[in-house]
Scaffold this motif. Sequence first.
Motif: not given
Length: 161
Positions: A38-40, A54-59, A93-94, A98-100
Motif C-alpha cells: 500500500a505504501r508503494c 524502512t530502516t535498511q537501504h540495501d535489500p 526514493p528511500f 516511514d515517509q519514503g
Amino acid sequence: MTLDHTGRPHLTQTVATWAGRDDLHLTITPVHHCTGCARCESARGAHTHDARATTQHDPLPAQRVQVELADPACVFPYCTRPTRACDLDHRVPFTGDDQGGATCPCNLTPLCRHHHRLKTHTGWHYRPHGPAGSGVFEWTDRYGQTFVRDRAGTSARPRPD
C-alpha cells in the motif's frame, strides 16, 4: 517450477535427481512472491513490512532474488544486462523512515550501474505499469521522448508536438 541462477526453468523431478548426487552442490532457496505494498506506487494489494524495510537501504539476499526472478534484466530501454549484475533502484526514493519508499521487492527495480546513474543524474525517469513484477515500464528522457520497456523489448513513442 524451479529456476537456476540463469533463470532457466527445471522440472522439480530433475532437481530431485540432482539432490541425490554426490558430485553436485545444490542450494535450494525458497522465494516468496511480493504482491505489492500500500505504501508503494506500484501497489496492487497490501502487506506489512518488517522494520528493516524502512530502516535498511540495501535489500536482503532473498529480496534480491525476488527482483531477479521478476525482472531478469536491466529495465532501461534497450538494455539487456542481467539483473544479477545490476543495482536495485528504489522506485519511491528511500528515506530511512516511514515517509519514503521501502526496501521491498515491490519498490525495487533492476538498473545496471550506467543506467542507474543516467536516471539519477541526467533527468531520465520511469513509471512502472501494472502490478509489481509485471515487467512494463514507461521511460521518459529529459527532452520528453518516451519509451515503453516490457518483456518483449523496447518501443519508442512519438513525441507529442
